[in-house]
Design an enzyme around this catalytic site. Structure first.
Site, short mmCIF file in Angstrom:
data_model
loop_
_atom_site.label_atom_id
_atom_site.label_comp_id
_atom_site.label_asym_id
_atom_site.label_seq_id
_atom_site.Cartn_x
_atom_site.Cartn_y
_atom_site.Cartn_z
N THR A 28 1.16 -1.28 -0.15
CA THR A 28 -0.07 0.41 0.12
C THR A 28 0.77 1.33 -0.08
O THR A 28 2.33 1.56 0.55
CB THR A 28 -1.26 0.30 1.36
OG1 THR A 28 -2.00 -0.77 0.96
CG2 THR A 28 -1.91 0.85 1.45
N SER A 30 2.10 5.68 -2.82
CA SER A 30 1.88 6.16 -2.96
C SER A 30 3.39 5.23 -4.28
O SER A 30 3.94 5.61 -5.30
CB SER A 30 1.89 7.19 -3.60
OG SER A 30 3.44 7.36 -2.24
N GLU A 115 -0.24 -5.42 6.02
CA GLU A 115 1.35 -5.77 5.40
C GLU A 115 2.46 -6.75 5.46
O GLU A 115 2.63 -7.17 5.00
CB GLU A 115 1.72 -4.14 5.60
CG GLU A 115 0.79 -2.80 4.68
CD GLU A 115 1.46 -1.82 4.88
OE1 GLU A 115 2.18 -1.81 5.69
OE2 GLU A 115 1.36 -1.19 3.38
O1 DER Z 1 1.24 3.74 4.49
C1 DER Z 1 2.11 2.24 4.59
O2 DER Z 1 2.71 1.29 5.25
C2 DER Z 1 3.18 2.30 3.26
O3 DER Z 1 3.34 1.12 3.12
C3 DER Z 1 4.27 3.35 3.36
O4 DER Z 1 4.87 2.95 4.26
C4 DER Z 1 4.34 3.97 2.24
O5 DER Z 1 3.59 4.74 1.61
P1 DER Z 1 4.63 6.14 0.16
O6 DER Z 1 5.11 4.86 -0.11
O7 DER Z 1 3.78 6.73 -0.08
O8 DER Z 1 5.40 7.18 0.98
#
Ligand code: DER
Length: 238
Positions: A28, A30, A115
């Site tokens: 999850t 970006s 996750e």
């Molecule tokens: O919420 C999460 O665990 C996401 O993986 C975060 O850790 C990283 O999100 P990003 O790639 O949007 O910075």
């Protein structure tokens, strides 16, 4: 922007690691979004034969949007897999902080519980970042998200203070009141003013708090780190 170019580079590098027949963990955030988009392209253009377990409603919707086939844990036939074997070949996910020993802070997107379930099932856990995520010690720039049963929130907050944290209940932006996770629970963001000297015992202590479903410290789980750079290149750390 440079940040997007870096994230895209990391995501596309992760998608390039995937081979037909693999069962994936779909993270999850970006950065992993770029990997899911690239996987969708490979499915369409190369007939890549893959399927992935999503780690949030967000990841599930994104995978469907890009045509990446989905699996649930029920589809994996877990009881037919030898205990020492892995149910998933490769899980890919982002991180909020990465320490020199590849330990992670995760959960900015409040998806850390699913996750961690998915990452733990994978033979290889590939973390996708840009350089802004590198830290000397976890907790120095980001809080540790702790998913908690709403009725237990006051008790867990008190225990987190006892562990040296300043906990704040994560409030909605487009919703009044607390953020509600994909599991229907709340998130306490545990801020450690000086960072965390030894994250492993802290992770164990938080796991032991009654009413806690999970937290964003991922200790000893990372196989590879793909660092996307603004110029589109990727540094592969193992
Ligand atoms: O919420 C999460 O665990 C996401 O993986 C975060 O850790 C990283 O999100 P990003 O790639 O949007 O910075």
């Amino acid at each position: 922007t440079d940040a997007n170019a870096a994230k895209r580079a990391a995501g596309e590098a992760a998608a390039a690691l995937v081979e037909s027949g693999m069962r994936l963990g779909l993270g999850t955030g970006s950065t992993t979004a770029y990997a899911i988009e690239a996987l969708g392209r490979r499915v369409r253009e190369e007939g890549l034969d893959i399927a992935g377990v999503p780690t949030s409603f967000a990841a599930e919707r994104l995978a469907r949007q890009h045509g990446v086939p989905l699996l649930s844990l029920d589809d994996l036939g877990l009881d037919t897999i030898a205990p020492e074997a892995h149910a998933l070949d490769l899980a890919m996910d982002g991180a909020d902080e990465v320490s020199p020993s590849f330990d992670l802070t995760k959960g900015r997107g409040a998806a850390q519980v699913r996750e961690k379930v998915v990452a733990a099932l994978a033979a290889r856990f590939v973390v996708l970042i840009d350089p802004s995520k590198d830290v000397d010690r976890l907790g120095s720039r980001m809080p540790i998200p702790v998913e908690v049963l709403p009725m237990a929130e006051p008790a867990v907050s008190r225990s987190l203070r006892g562990l040296g944290a300043e906990p704040t209940l994560r409030m909605g932006q487009s919703k009044d009141g607390p953020v509600v996770t994909d599991q229907g629970l709340w998130v306490l963001d545990a801020h450690f003013a000086d960072g965390i000297a030894d994250p492993e015992p802290l992770a164990t202590a938080i796991d032991g708090l009654p009413g806690v479903l999970g937290h964003g410290l991922f200790i000893g789980m990372t196989s590879d780190v793909l660092v996307g750079l603004p110029d589109g290149s990727v540094e592969h750390r193992t």
